[in-house]
Motif scaffolding. Sequence first.
Motif, PDB file in Angstrom:
ATOM      1  N   GLU A 276      53.978  25.354  79.974  1.00  0.00           N
ATOM      2  CA  GLU A 276      54.869  26.312  79.323  1.00  0.00           C
ATOM      3  C   GLU A 276      54.958  27.651  80.043  1.00  0.00           C
ATOM      4  O   GLU A 276      55.899  28.418  79.823  1.00  0.00           O
ATOM      5  CB  GLU A 276      54.447  26.545  77.871  1.00  0.00           C
ATOM      6  CG  GLU A 276      53.105  27.248  77.688  1.00  0.00           C
ATOM      7  CD  GLU A 276      51.913  26.309  77.644  1.00  0.00           C
ATOM      8  OE1 GLU A 276      50.884  26.699  77.062  1.00  0.00           O
ATOM      9  OE2 GLU A 276      52.002  25.188  78.183  1.00  0.00           O
ATOM     10  N   ILE A 277      53.987  27.968  80.897  1.00  0.00           N
ATOM     11  CA  ILE A 277      54.029  29.258  81.583  1.00  0.00           C
ATOM     12  C   ILE A 277      54.807  29.120  82.883  1.00  0.00           C
ATOM     13  O   ILE A 277      54.726  28.108  83.579  1.00  0.00           O
ATOM     14  CB  ILE A 277      52.614  29.809  81.837  1.00  0.00           C
ATOM     15  CG1 ILE A 277      52.675  31.322  82.098  1.00  0.00           C
ATOM     16  CG2 ILE A 277      51.926  29.098  83.007  1.00  0.00           C
ATOM     17  CD1 ILE A 277      51.340  32.023  81.954  1.00  0.00           C
TER      18      ILE A 277
ATOM     19  N   PRO B  18      54.761  35.555  79.740  1.00  0.00           N
ATOM     20  CA  PRO B  18      55.640  34.443  80.114  1.00  0.00           C
ATOM     21  C   PRO B  18      55.456  33.914  81.529  1.00  0.00           C
ATOM     22  O   PRO B  18      55.868  32.786  81.815  1.00  0.00           O
ATOM     23  CB  PRO B  18      57.043  35.030  79.954  1.00  0.00           C
ATOM     24  CG  PRO B  18      56.859  36.501  80.133  1.00  0.00           C
ATOM     25  CD  PRO B  18      55.495  36.826  79.608  1.00  0.00           C
TER      26      PRO B  18
ATOM     27  N   ALA C 239      45.774  31.074  83.629  1.00  0.00           N
ATOM     28  CA  ALA C 239      47.101  30.728  83.130  1.00  0.00           C
ATOM     29  C   ALA C 239      47.050  30.383  81.643  1.00  0.00           C
ATOM     30  O   ALA C 239      47.941  30.757  80.864  1.00  0.00           O
ATOM     31  CB  ALA C 239      47.670  29.557  83.920  1.00  0.00           C
TER      32      ALA C 239
ATOM     33  N   ALA D 280      49.027  32.404  78.711  1.00  0.00           N
ATOM     34  CA  ALA D 280      49.899  31.725  77.748  1.00  0.00           C
ATOM     35  C   ALA D 280      49.481  32.039  76.317  1.00  0.00           C
ATOM     36  O   ALA D 280      50.331  32.255  75.436  1.00  0.00           O
ATOM     37  CB  ALA D 280      49.879  30.224  77.997  1.00  0.00           C
TER      38      ALA D 280
END
Length: 333
Positions: A119-120, A79, A70, A74
């Motif tokens: 954020e992902i 996304p 992940a 990122a």
Amino acid sequence: MTPILPPFPHTRLRRMRRTAALRDLAQENRLSVKDLIWPIFVTDVAGADVEVPSLPGVTRYTLEGAVRAAEHAAQLGIPAICLFPYTDPAVKTERCEEAWNPDNITNRVIRAIKAEVPEIAVMTDIALDPYNANGHDGLVRDGIILNDETVDCLVKMALAQADAGADILGPSDMMDGRIGAMRTALEGAGHNDVTILSYAAKFASCFYSPFRDAVGATGALKGDKKTYQMNPGNSDEALRLVARDLAEGADMVMVKPGMPYLDICHRVKERFGVPTYAYQVSGEYAMAMAAVQNGWLDHDKVMLESLMAFRRAGCDGVLTYFAPAAAKLLRES
């Protein structure tokens, strides 16, 4: 649209193909890192975190490995990632209780990724096959795939994943009524911001075999999935299924497989104008990689051309095992 073209030589369509600059100016569709969702396989089975033989370059990740994946996604600007579990056969049952266990591998990975890489976007799969002793996406009784009883299980699965912090739920089971049931349950539980990306038009395809190897469902499957997945010969039915899922509360819709069904992608986007995605499934990826490994195709060129096909057909994005490699090339270009 009816183009107005004066006769040759006043019209020379090759003029706009003469140089790279002119070709860029005239390009109708573009592929971006932001169009990609990366499917990854996760496991807590000792020794299972290895490359999947039928998916060259695709590995199963432990919880720690999934968090690192992940982070990598990122950093590349991808996304979203989508989680698929390889479950210990010892916990697979005919009632599939592990599917909604808050501490199953999927839910633990969701929590870990959201804690470390908030954020992902984390997408999940909602179907019973990774947890089913029969290998099916639904409960089985006397050889029949049960619809309503399965939907009850899928709702519990959806709530557990939402509780764990999933951003996008991906119901891939193809049971009738599951989108409405999930949406109602999510709203009732206060998960009104959780997004549903419905596998609305999922066909009973032979292109899924390597995926079933990856999640450990190949040996368990009894019979086939033709009573709930779509007939590959049907197109209008796909539009009815998409319309139903949107009416029940789906935010986005999926066509699966991808390239063999680009006509469906195009029809869905043209008819409904909603966020439309496709899954470049395991068989599509495996075929391309086999040809690459034999020297018959160029890896980067076939990867980018195949992904562009989805954008040209009208897709807003694509789930693809090529995501990291494609993202790296797109960022460098």
